[in-house]
Design an enzyme around this catalytic site. Sequence first.
Site, PDB file in Angstrom:
ATOM      1  N   ALA A  67      18.893   3.111  49.979  1.00  0.00           N
ATOM      2  CA  ALA A  67      18.825   3.904  51.202  1.00  0.00           C
ATOM      3  C   ALA A  67      20.082   3.585  51.992  1.00  0.00           C
ATOM      4  CB  ALA A  67      17.585   3.516  51.993  1.00  0.00           C
ATOM      5  N   GLY A 113      16.320   1.805  47.393  1.00  0.00           N
ATOM      6  CA  GLY A 113      15.820   3.188  47.300  1.00  0.00           C
ATOM      7  C   GLY A 113      16.279   3.902  46.036  1.00  0.00           C
ATOM      8  N   GLU A 116      13.940   2.764  43.469  1.00  0.00           N
ATOM      9  CA  GLU A 116      12.645   3.377  43.824  1.00  0.00           C
ATOM     10  C   GLU A 116      12.618   4.854  43.430  1.00  0.00           C
ATOM     11  OE1 GLU A 116      12.963   1.703  47.816  1.00  0.00           O
ATOM     12  OE2 GLU A 116      10.925   0.929  47.576  1.00  0.00           O
ATOM     13  N   GLU A 136      16.062  -5.583  49.045  1.00  0.00           N
ATOM     14  CA  GLU A 136      15.673  -5.432  50.452  1.00  0.00           C
ATOM     15  C   GLU A 136      15.434  -6.748  51.189  1.00  0.00           C
ATOM     16  OE1 GLU A 136      14.646  -3.485  48.017  1.00  0.00           O
ATOM     17  OE2 GLU A 136      14.568  -1.410  48.676  1.00  0.00           O
TER      18      GLU A 136
HETATM   19  N1  COA Z   1      23.960   2.085  52.270  1.00  0.00           N
HETATM   20  C1  COA Z   1      25.093   2.465  52.902  1.00  0.00           C
HETATM   21  N2  COA Z   1      26.313   2.331  52.373  1.00  0.00           N
HETATM   22  C2  COA Z   1      26.406   1.768  51.164  1.00  0.00           C
HETATM   23  C3  COA Z   1      25.280   1.337  50.443  1.00  0.00           C
HETATM   24  C4  COA Z   1      24.008   1.516  51.054  1.00  0.00           C
HETATM   25  N3  COA Z   1      22.883   1.156  50.451  1.00  0.00           N
HETATM   26  N4  COA Z   1      25.676   0.812  49.257  1.00  0.00           N
HETATM   27  C5  COA Z   1      27.018   0.923  49.242  1.00  0.00           C
HETATM   28  N5  COA Z   1      27.463   1.494  50.382  1.00  0.00           N
HETATM   29  C6  COA Z   1      28.847   1.810  50.768  1.00  0.00           C
HETATM   30  C7  COA Z   1      29.610   0.561  51.215  1.00  0.00           C
HETATM   31  O1  COA Z   1      29.313   0.265  52.565  1.00  0.00           O
HETATM   32  C8  COA Z   1      31.025   1.006  50.997  1.00  0.00           C
HETATM   33  O2  COA Z   1      31.381   1.889  52.046  1.00  0.00           O
HETATM   34  P1  COA Z   1      32.819   1.733  52.800  1.00  0.00           P
HETATM   35  O3  COA Z   1      33.826   1.939  51.706  1.00  0.00           O
HETATM   36  O4  COA Z   1      32.789   2.836  53.801  1.00  0.00           O
HETATM   37  O5  COA Z   1      32.830   0.380  53.364  1.00  0.00           O
HETATM   38  C9  COA Z   1      30.938   1.857  49.727  1.00  0.00           C
HETATM   39  O6  COA Z   1      29.570   2.267  49.638  1.00  0.00           O
HETATM   40  C10 COA Z   1      31.312   1.124  48.470  1.00  0.00           C
HETATM   41  O7  COA Z   1      30.503  -0.049  48.370  1.00  0.00           O
HETATM   42  P2  COA Z   1      31.103  -1.533  48.202  1.00  0.00           P
HETATM   43  O8  COA Z   1      30.093  -2.500  48.736  1.00  0.00           O
HETATM   44  O9  COA Z   1      32.479  -1.600  48.780  1.00  0.00           O
HETATM   45  O10 COA Z   1      31.189  -1.629  46.618  1.00  0.00           O
HETATM   46  P3  COA Z   1      31.158  -2.953  45.729  1.00  0.00           P
HETATM   47  O11 COA Z   1      31.571  -2.548  44.371  1.00  0.00           O
HETATM   48  O12 COA Z   1      31.910  -4.052  46.407  1.00  0.00           O
HETATM   49  O13 COA Z   1      29.602  -3.409  45.714  1.00  0.00           O
HETATM   50  C11 COA Z   1      27.221  -3.061  45.587  1.00  0.00           C
HETATM   51  C12 COA Z   1      28.613  -2.611  45.118  1.00  0.00           C
HETATM   52  C13 COA Z   1      26.212  -2.049  45.045  1.00  0.00           C
HETATM   53  C14 COA Z   1      26.908  -4.446  45.048  1.00  0.00           C
HETATM   54  C15 COA Z   1      27.177  -3.089  47.133  1.00  0.00           C
HETATM   55  O14 COA Z   1      27.660  -1.846  47.596  1.00  0.00           O
HETATM   56  C16 COA Z   1      25.816  -3.305  47.717  1.00  0.00           C
HETATM   57  O15 COA Z   1      25.306  -4.425  47.706  1.00  0.00           O
HETATM   58  N6  COA Z   1      25.209  -2.270  48.327  1.00  0.00           N
HETATM   59  C17 COA Z   1      23.961  -2.331  49.019  1.00  0.00           C
HETATM   60  C18 COA Z   1      22.808  -2.424  48.067  1.00  0.00           C
HETATM   61  C19 COA Z   1      21.518  -2.587  48.815  1.00  0.00           C
HETATM   62  O16 COA Z   1      21.254  -3.585  49.453  1.00  0.00           O
HETATM   63  N7  COA Z   1      20.677  -1.564  48.724  1.00  0.00           N
HETATM   64  C20 COA Z   1      19.375  -1.588  49.282  1.00  0.00           C
HETATM   65  C21 COA Z   1      19.314  -0.811  50.517  1.00  0.00           C
HETATM   66  S1  COA Z   1      17.655  -0.779  51.141  1.00  0.00           S
END
Ligand code: COA
Length: 261
Positions: A67, A113, A116, A136
């Site tokens: 999400a 999400g 999910e 989460e």
């Molecule tokens: N919500 C909002 N933005 C998200 C996102 C999310 N769930 N997951 C990734 N993004 C965005 C990042 O903020 C980043 O945006 P920016 O370039 O404007 O800063 C972009 O997507 C790229 O992600 P980034 O984190 O730079 O890539 P990465 O390769 O370093 O890491 C992940 C990849 C998937 C490990 C990392 O993005 C992550 O941990 N995301 C969140 C996962 C999460 O907790 N999801 C559960 C949500 S309830």
Amino acid sequence: MMNYENILVTEANGIATICINRPTKLNALNKQTIKELNSAFKTVDENINIRVIVVTGYGEKAFVAGADIAEFANFSVEEGVQLAAQGHEVLFNFVENLNTPVIAAVNGFALGGGLELAMACHFRVASENAKMGLPETSLGVIPGYGGTQRLPQLVGKGRAMEMIMTAGMINAAEAREYGLVNHVVPQAELLDFCYGIASKIMRNSPAAIGQAIKAINANYKDSVDGFSTEIKAFGKCFGTEDFKEGTTAFLEKRKAEFVGK
Ligand code: COA
């Protein structure tokens, strides 16, 4: 076809492919994307020519990274309840209860999400690079789009507890071993592999498949008796054109031509 901002919908050979297209945010599900997904699922489900739906994420990195964290970071208790309840209604339970089979083609990160959504689909195929998890609790919340319910259904309670408590990720091979995904294939072959399964599904009666989905889902709903759901669904099949055609074709030793949904 409607024009969407964050998803791409293509149709070919009886299969609709819904591709979540927000690659700069790793296809994270914001409000707009969820609304568009609801509309796209509804539209293709109502299209009698579409017999299978495949859901995937744009690009090579992510299915859906969760999400959209930026959108709910300031939410109150009430808003949190609303977010989860609305999500169930318009997307997660909605997809699970569709009559048209939905396959998740998990092409990269499926987190929060995103996992999910994949779990709300009828089954999942992953590419070798896919990573799955429910992170989460690392954000101070719990999975709110069905993760605490569907993950234990798919992988067992102990594994679900561990995945949710550690907030860690598992790789595609582990996900297959857990029963979370049915198959793991090279990324370049992922969609074709799903279309291959779709073509097998399309040989069979859409009416019967719709009833089968309903009966199988009933096994996971506390408030309904799965066996009585199965009995009713079984009976309904006898009133369909597909049943007449399927049994007649068998007795006439020819291939059945099912009419559609
Ligand atoms: N919500 C909002 N933005 C998200 C996102 C999310 N769930 N997951 C990734 N993004 C965005 C990042 O903020 C980043 O945006 P920016 O370039 O404007 O800063 C972009 O997507 C790229 O992600 P980034 O984190 O730079 O890539 P990465 O390769 O370093 O890491 C992940 C990849 C998937 C490990 C990392 O993005 C992550 O941990 N995301 C969140 C996962 C999460 O907790 N999801 C559960 C949500 S309830």
